[in-house]
Design an enzyme around this catalytic site. Structure first.
Site, PDB file in Angstrom:
ATOM      1  N   SER A 152     -79.844 -35.884 -64.278  1.00 29.31           N
ATOM      2  CA  SER A 152     -78.453 -36.309 -64.191  1.00 29.31           C
ATOM      3  C   SER A 152     -78.319 -37.726 -64.736  1.00 29.31           C
ATOM      4  O   SER A 152     -79.276 -38.522 -64.675  1.00 29.31           O
ATOM      5  CB  SER A 152     -77.968 -36.286 -62.736  1.00 29.31           C
ATOM      6  OG  SER A 152     -76.688 -36.886 -62.607  1.00 29.31           O
ATOM      7  N   TYR A 175     -79.799 -38.188 -53.875  1.00 28.79           N
ATOM      8  CA  TYR A 175     -79.473 -37.463 -55.109  1.00 28.79           C
ATOM      9  C   TYR A 175     -79.957 -38.206 -56.352  1.00 28.79           C
ATOM     10  O   TYR A 175     -80.722 -37.663 -57.163  1.00 28.79           O
ATOM     11  CB  TYR A 175     -77.966 -37.205 -55.194  1.00 28.79           C
ATOM     12  CG  TYR A 175     -77.596 -36.357 -56.388  1.00 28.79           C
ATOM     13  CD1 TYR A 175     -77.785 -34.978 -56.356  1.00 28.79           C
ATOM     14  CD2 TYR A 175     -77.105 -36.928 -57.556  1.00 28.79           C
ATOM     15  CE1 TYR A 175     -77.489 -34.192 -57.461  1.00 28.79           C
ATOM     16  CE2 TYR A 175     -76.803 -36.150 -58.661  1.00 28.79           C
ATOM     17  CZ  TYR A 175     -76.994 -34.786 -58.608  1.00 28.79           C
ATOM     18  OH  TYR A 175     -76.703 -34.003 -59.700  1.00 28.79           O
TER      19      TYR A 175
END
Length: 273
Positions: free
Chosen positions: A140, A154
């Site tokens: 990401s 995350y």
């Protein structure tokens, strides 16, 4: 001999389903895995009918530590050879670190870090023996930026996948294997519905968002070029470049201010175990 298959995790929706569709359109046989077997079977039927490729479904939950071994052994039992691995399965845990019980974080680490790492370890020997293989670890943009409060693990998990992919690429390039960490930004999928952040992100500018299909096409183009890290989309590459120019303290202050737009940072106590 069975054709080589691509194993796609988290294939039932979003970027995973887009990877499955793109691979099928390229004539590649598939192994699809996710928790929702009915969604997998529906996608498999679509791809078989539309592209005439073999599509095998193996439903499992990667939060189970036994799942990676089960996946690889079940593929071998069916006589399937895996030449492409797409580690896509993932999700977000809302709230701050101490607002969730450890079991929740343990499952997250298993799905986001341990499972993809183990799948690489189990499937790489076969790729090396054949002198060919491709691995895409879906990371990401968050793994390349300072981490805001909320969803505490995350960005850390995505940064791990990026660094892991870099080392893996260098180790395996001499063996004919290409590895790429794909780093999407905001992508239209079920991700924010599942993690409860939909209300936060729905008012964000449309120019920040990408559809899953072009994100996946960028991944394949990056693999063909030999790129090890690929940030999807010009806007996301500009964001990465902007934060790279900022002093660390200023970058962290800015992400702390803007993080409230897309991260749920509830600090209520964790529920009883």
């Amino acid at each position: 001999m069975e054709p080589a298959h691509a194993l796609v995790t988290g294939a039932s929706a979003g970027i995973g389903a887009a990877f499955a569709r793109e691979l099928a359109a390229r004539g590649h046989a598939l192994i699809l895995t996710a928790r929702r077997s009915e969604r997998l079977e529906a996608l498999a039927a679509e791809l078989r009918a539309g592209h005439g490729v073999d599509v095998q479904c193996i439903a499992c939950d990667l939060a189970d530590p036994a799942a990676p071994q089960f996946l690889c052994e079940e593929a071998a039992r069916r006589g399937l050879v895996v030449d492409t691995l797409v580690n896509n399965a993932g999700y977000g845990v809302t709230g701050t670190f101490l607002s969730r019980p450890w079991a929740t974080h343990a499952d997250f680490v298993q799905v986001m870090m341990t499972a993809p790492t183990e799948l690489c370890h189990r499937l790489l020997p076969g790729m090396r023996a054949r002198g060919d293989g491709r691995i895409v670890n879906v990371a990401s943009l968050a793994g390349l930026l300072p981490a805001p409060a909320g969803h505490t693990l995350y960005a850390a998990s995505k940064a791990y996948l990026i660094k892991f992919s870099q080392a893996l690429a260098l180790e395996n390039r001499p063996h004919g294997i290409r590895v790429c960490a794909l780093c999407p930004g905001f992508t239209y999928s079920e991700f924010h519905d599942v993690n409860g952040a939909r209300e936060l992100v729905q008012d964000m500018p449309r120019w920040l968002w990408m559809d899953a299909a072009p994100v996946v096409r960028e991944a394949f183009a990056a693999l063909e070029r030999g790129d090890v890290v690929r940030v999807s989309g010009r806007v996301n590459r500009a964001i990465k470049g902007f934060f790279k120019l900022l002093p660390d303290r200023l970058a962290l202050r800015l992400i702390d201010k803007r993080g409230k737009d897309f991260r749920v940072a509830d600090d209520s106590p964790a529920p009883p175990r």
